[in-house]
Structure formats: structure tokens, C-alpha cells
Design a protein around this motif. Structure first.
Motif, mmCIF file in Angstrom:
data_model
loop_
_atom_site.group_PDB
_atom_site.id
_atom_site.type_symbol
_atom_site.label_atom_id
_atom_site.label_comp_id
_atom_site.label_asym_id
_atom_site.label_seq_id
_atom_site.Cartn_x
_atom_site.Cartn_y
_atom_site.Cartn_z
ATOM 1 N N ASP A 149 0.833 -1.212 0.000
ATOM 2 C CA ASP A 149 0.000 0.000 0.000
ATOM 3 C C ASP A 149 0.855 1.244 0.000
ATOM 4 O OD1 ASP A 149 -2.468 1.210 -0.217
ATOM 5 O OD2 ASP A 149 -3.316 0.081 1.458
ATOM 6 N N PHE A 150 0.246 2.305 -0.506
ATOM 7 C CA PHE A 150 0.880 3.611 -0.425
ATOM 8 C C PHE A 150 0.784 4.103 1.021
ATOM 9 C CE2 PHE A 150 -0.187 3.259 -4.892
ATOM 10 C CZ PHE A 150 0.966 3.751 -5.492
ATOM 11 N N PRO A 151 1.662 5.024 1.407
ATOM 12 C CA PRO A 151 1.620 5.489 2.801
ATOM 13 C C PRO A 151 0.419 6.391 3.074
ATOM 14 C CG PRO A 151 3.251 6.726 1.538
ATOM 15 C CD PRO A 151 2.743 5.643 0.630
ATOM 16 N N LEU A 152 -0.254 6.131 4.197
ATOM 17 C CA LEU A 152 -1.211 7.116 4.721
ATOM 18 C C LEU A 152 -0.395 8.280 5.277
ATOM 19 C CD1 LEU A 152 -3.549 4.642 6.615
ATOM 20 C CD2 LEU A 152 -4.087 5.877 4.507
ATOM 21 N N ALA A 153 0.745 7.912 5.838
ATOM 22 C CA ALA A 153 1.769 8.877 6.242
ATOM 23 C C ALA A 153 3.071 8.108 6.297
ATOM 24 C CB ALA A 153 1.462 9.473 7.605
ATOM 25 N N GLY A 154 4.138 8.722 5.788
ATOM 26 C CA GLY A 154 5.450 8.096 5.840
ATOM 27 C C GLY A 154 6.438 9.092 6.425
ATOM 28 N N VAL A 155 7.351 8.590 7.259
ATOM 29 C CA VAL A 155 8.286 9.478 7.952
ATOM 30 C C VAL A 155 9.701 8.934 7.837
ATOM 31 C CG1 VAL A 155 8.924 10.499 10.163
ATOM 32 C CG2 VAL A 155 6.521 10.113 9.634
ATOM 33 N N ALA A 156 10.625 9.789 7.419
ATOM 34 C CA ALA A 156 12.049 9.440 7.449
ATOM 35 C C ALA A 156 12.733 10.347 8.457
ATOM 36 C CB ALA A 156 12.677 9.623 6.073
ATOM 37 N N CYS A 157 13.686 9.777 9.173
ATOM 38 C CA CYS A 157 14.468 10.569 10.130
ATOM 39 C C CYS A 157 15.943 10.254 9.944
ATOM 40 C CB CYS A 157 14.103 10.221 11.571
ATOM 41 S SG CYS A 157 12.421 10.614 12.027
ATOM 42 N N ALA A 158 16.771 11.280 10.116
ATOM 43 C CA ALA A 158 18.220 11.088 10.186
ATOM 44 C C ALA A 158 18.678 11.748 11.481
ATOM 45 C CB ALA A 158 18.905 11.716 8.977
ATOM 46 N N VAL A 159 19.416 10.995 12.268
ATOM 47 C CA VAL A 159 19.720 11.419 13.630
ATOM 48 C C VAL A 159 21.192 11.189 13.951
ATOM 49 C CG1 VAL A 159 19.305 10.825 16.062
ATOM 50 C CG2 VAL A 159 17.377 10.922 14.475
#
Lengths: 335, 154
Positions: A233-243
Motif C-alpha cells: 500500500d501507499f503510505p497514509l503517512a510516511g516518515v524518514a528521520c536522520a539522527v
């Protein structure tokens, strides 16, 4: 599904030839993996008179490593990205995002260039011809009204590509080629906040490479998405983080979202969290930043407020995971 | 509409056929090559029933242009049995009841075939991920996963 409409198919052997074809044939579309374009053609959403198939262009499927960073040819498939050991190890957000796209049959065809240039999506748009006709079409295609926000004059279709946020947090840029020359722009400049025309790519330009700069070895990244169907499925919400976290303190933080706006967004204001101890207050501030900048509309059958909240929760959980922070039981149950 | 000559390898044999630009690989395989083992399910890239291997990778024939397979090696379910003897994977699906109505089975087996070539001893999670693009409305998937394990010798 409806029959595939007729079109002329061109198979150039080089990017220069492809760019010349795009310049010479108004309305021509590039075909890479075709996992989005071909179903849309069968639904009558896209009707290009000419398809320029990049399948015979051999020099665009390479992954190159250098001291300056990573260069990904636009024809690199999502399978390649998901399985490449060095990407999994050093640029995990890219591998996780690629692996989260659809199923293996899509990933072995779909390309990074196609995923970055993915059309925006909406429940009123990604439908069959008869469905859209019965609904008097919509602002994005063939109609005058955005059914998501009928009072406005703006299309709110959401960008749903998974790779863009992963590449945004890693500071990627893209190389675009046209017959008149090439240019390199930051990935964020590839997009604008318009559901109808969300790409700044000129009609005769071809995205040929994605450049990811070398980063501190201490930087860790990841990608998480919420979706209606766990498998594909496509994202309802997608989050990327770089830390980068040192002794429980955020030394660097980048967060990017997809699925919530008409373009992928690199969150602004995260620099205010740098230098802070990772604790409940910092996570709460991060959640507020996400909720303020994510603007999901009713482009899916899932409530937009849920998508806003889940984007914040995914960002908080991912930062905790990447920084090795154990959230309190209270927050874990809350988010 | 003008046709173009398509040269490719299907199940180990070189073929040349005149195909229209808009012919889908699924229709080419079933209609032109007579290989009806590959099934037309959702016909929109969502169910995996049409999964075949292109250059060893699982691909969905319903969202692939035949003309884009120029010079490629395509394998369908018909390639697995040799002289009427089912492959190990097919035999395992038969013995472990991995197939009920059978409609999704060719796609399931080709997706599993791609997995086992790459990873001969897959874990449960590996199998689930490899088959995540294939829908089955009969079995509930448990028997399918058991079948792939059995074929892998586990």
C-alpha cells in the motif's frame, strides 16, 4: 481494467536520445518500471501519444560509491536499493523506504527515478474512467472542483512516494538532463505544493541521477510508514528521520514526511531540537512540529486527522529507535 | 497500429513475434505464446496472480509491456515441470495443500521460485515478504508458507 490505449513506443539507447524525443514529441511520457503509469493509462488517467521506454538505456542502473557520496542512476530498481549491502548499512532510510514499496513484483520493476517522480494520488483521482465520470471528474483531471475541498481552487492530491523523504533527510540532490543541458538541484526543489503539477521538472527533462552526499558515520537513519494494507500500500503517512545522538543529546536531526501533503516535506524547525536531551518534552515538541507541518486532506478513505497524528507518532518512535532512547510506558501507550 | 518485432527467450526458447506497442506481457504470454498457466487476476498489478520471472526477478505480467521485454529471459509456471514431472516447489504445494482453487498458485509458485533461487533456506519472514504481493482468497496462506518451507527442505 480497461484495454491499454494505443500509443507509439520509442526505445532510445541513450539519455540524450530520450531527452531529444521528449523535446520533439509534446505529450510524450517516459516509461521506466511502469508500475504506476501503465495502470493509470488503462484507467484513462494518462493518455500519452508516445511512450519513451528507458529500458534499453544501460548506463542509468548503476550504484556508484565515491568519497563524495553515493550516486544512484535513475534506473536503479527499488529491489536493488533494498538489497544493496552498503545502502542497508550506511543509508538505511533509503533501503527501508525502498523495501516498504508495494510487493517484490513491483520493486523489481520500479525505479528510483519513477518513485521520485510519482504522480500525486487521491481517492477521487485514482479511479476508473466511469467512476470519475460519474463523479463529474475533479480539479486534477477533467473537472472544475476539488472534491476534497470544494470551496477552494487548489488540488490537494497527496504525494505518496516513499523514497523522497528518505533522500531528503540525507540531503540528496538530483541531476536533470535536457537537450539544452543538465542541471543539479536539491531534491526539495524538484517539488512544489500543487497536487496537479507537483514536479518542477520541465516536460523535456529527464531525471538521470540521484546524488547522496557522504555523511558522518555517526548519522543513523530510518523510514516508517502507516498504511491501510500491511503487505502492499501507499503510505497514509510516511516518515524518514536522520539522527546523530551523543550521550542522549540530539546532535543532528532531520525529519521528512510523505503521504500527507502534495509534496514531500523536509520538516523545518528541527534545528531548535538539536542540543536538547532526548526526553518526553523533546519528543512532544517533535510531535507538535510534525502535526503543524503535515496537512493531510481527505484524499484517502482514512481520516485526515488520524494521518496527522500517526505521522507524529511514527516520527517520535523512529527518533527514539534511532537514538536508542526507551520512551516511558506512558508515551508508548499514548503513541 | 504498427507492430514491432519482439525477440526474447520464453521458457528457454528463443521467440520472435510481431507485437503491438500496447500489448501487455500477460496477453502476449497467454494469447500469442499460448502459455495460459499465467493467470489474469486483478489485471492492475495488485494481486500477483500474473507473476512471472524476467531475468530471474519476479515481475507482474499485467503491468509490463511485451515490447519492453526485448532481449529478456521470461519464465512462466510452464517452465518448472520437466517432462511431466513437477518441480520440487510444485510437488510441495501439491503435498502440503498449498493450493485450493488454484488460481493464485502459478503466481505464488513463481514468486516463491524467485525467492528460493536467491535464498535456498528462507525463514518464515523471508517467505512472507517474498509472497507479500500475492493474494490468495482460499488458503489463508498458512499452507502456502508450509509448502515453500517443505520445498526448501525445512
Amino acid at each position: 481494467m480497461e484495454r491499454m490505449p494505443q500509443f507509439d513506443l520509442r526505445r532510445p539507447a541513450s539519455i540524450a536520445e530520450a531527452a531529444a524525443l521528449l523535446a520533439a514529441e509534446p505529450g510524450a511520457r517516459l516509461l521506466a518500471g511502469g508500475t504506476d503509469l501503465l495502470p493509470k493509462m488503462r484507467r484513462g488517467i494518462e493518455r500519452p501519444p508516445v511512450l519513451v521506454d528507458l529500458g534499453a538505456v544501460r548506463d542509468i542502473s548503476r550504484i556508484d560509491y565515491a568519497d563524495a557520496g553515493l550516486a544512484l542512476g535513475a534506473g536503479v530498481t527499488l529491489s536493488q536499493l533494498a538489497m544493496d549491502g552498503r545502502i542497508v548499512h550506511h543509508h538505511r532510510a533509503i533501503a527501508e523506504a525502498a523495501r516498504s514499496v508495494a510487493g517484490p513484483g513491483h520493486r523489481s520493476a520500479a525505479t528510483i527515478g519513477g518513485n521520485l517522480c510519482l504522480d500525486t494520488r487521491c481517492v477521487f483521482y485514482n479511479q476508473s474512467e466511469w467512476w470519475r465520470a460519474t463523479n463529474h471528474y475533479c480539479l486534477k483531471l477533467g473537472g472544475d472542483v476539488c472534491h476534497v475541498a470544494p470551496q477552494g481552487s487548489h488540488c490537494h492530491a497527496a504525494f505518496c512516494g516513499d523514497l523522497a523523504p528518505a533522500l531528503l533527510v540525507l540531503g540528496a540532490s538530483v541531476e536533470l538532463c535536457a537537450s539544452r543541458g543538465a542541471r543539479v538541484i536539491p531534491l526539495s526543489d524538484l517539488y512544489r505544493d500543487d497536487g496537479v503539477a507537483h514536479l518542477t521538472l520541465e516536460p523535456d527533462e529527464v531525471l538521470v541521477r540521484v546524488l547522496v552526499p557522504a555523511r558522518s558515520p555517526a548519522l543513523v537513519s530510518g523510514y516508517r510508514k502507516a498504511r491501510a494494507r500491511g503487505a502492499i500500500d501507499f503510505p497514509l503517512a510516511g516518515v524518514a528521520c536522520a539522527v546523530v545522538a551523543r550521550n542522549g543529546v540530539l546532535a543532528e536531526l532531520k525529519v521528512a514526511l510523505t503521504g500527507t501533503n502534495s509534496r514531500p516535506i523536509l520538516l523545518t524547525g528541527t534545528e531548535a531540537l538539536v542540543g536538547r536531551v532526548i526526553d518526553e518534552a523533546t519528543l512532544s515538541a517533535l510531535g507538535k512540529l510534525v502535526q503543524k507541518q503535515a496537512s493531510p486532506m481527505r484524499t484517502t478513505v482514512t481520516q485526515s486527522n488520524y494521518r496527522r497524528q500517526v505521522a507524529a507518532a511514527l516520527a517520535q518512535r523512529l527518533v527514539c529507535e534511532l537514538a536508542g532512547y526507551e520512551p516511558s510506558a506512558a508515551r508508548a501507550s499514548m503513541s | 497500429m504498427t507492430k514491432r518485432l519482439l525477440a526474447l527467450t520464453v521458457n528457454g526458447r528463443m521467440r520472435e513475434d510481431a507485437v503491438a506497442a500496447n500489448l501487455l506481457l500477460l496477453d502476449y504470454l497467454r494469447g500469442t505464446a499460448g502459455l495460459t498457466g499465467t493467470k489474469q487476476g486483478c489485471d492492475g498489478g495488485e494481486c500477483g496472480a500474473c507473476t512471472v520471472l524476467i531475468d530471474g526477478q519476479p515481475r507482474l505480467a499485467c503491468i509490463t509491456l511485451a515490447a519492453a521485454c526485448e532481449g529478456r529471459v521470461v519464465e512462466t509456471i510452464e517452465s518448472l515441470a520437466i517432462e511431466g514431472r513437477m518441480s520440487r516447489l510444485q510437488q510441495a504445494f501439491h503435498e502440503k495443500l498449498g493450493t485450493q482453487c488454484g488460481f493464485c498458485t502459478p503466481g505464488m509458485i513463481m514468486a516463491a521460485e524467485a525467492l528460493l533461487r536467491r535464498n535456498p533456506r528462507p525463514t518464515d519472514a523471508d517467505i512472507r515478504e517474498a509472497l507479500s504481493g500475492n493474494l490468495c482468497r482460499c488458503t489463508g496462506y498458512v499452507k502456502i508458507i508450509e509448502s515453500v518451507h517443505a520445498a526448501a527442505g525445512g
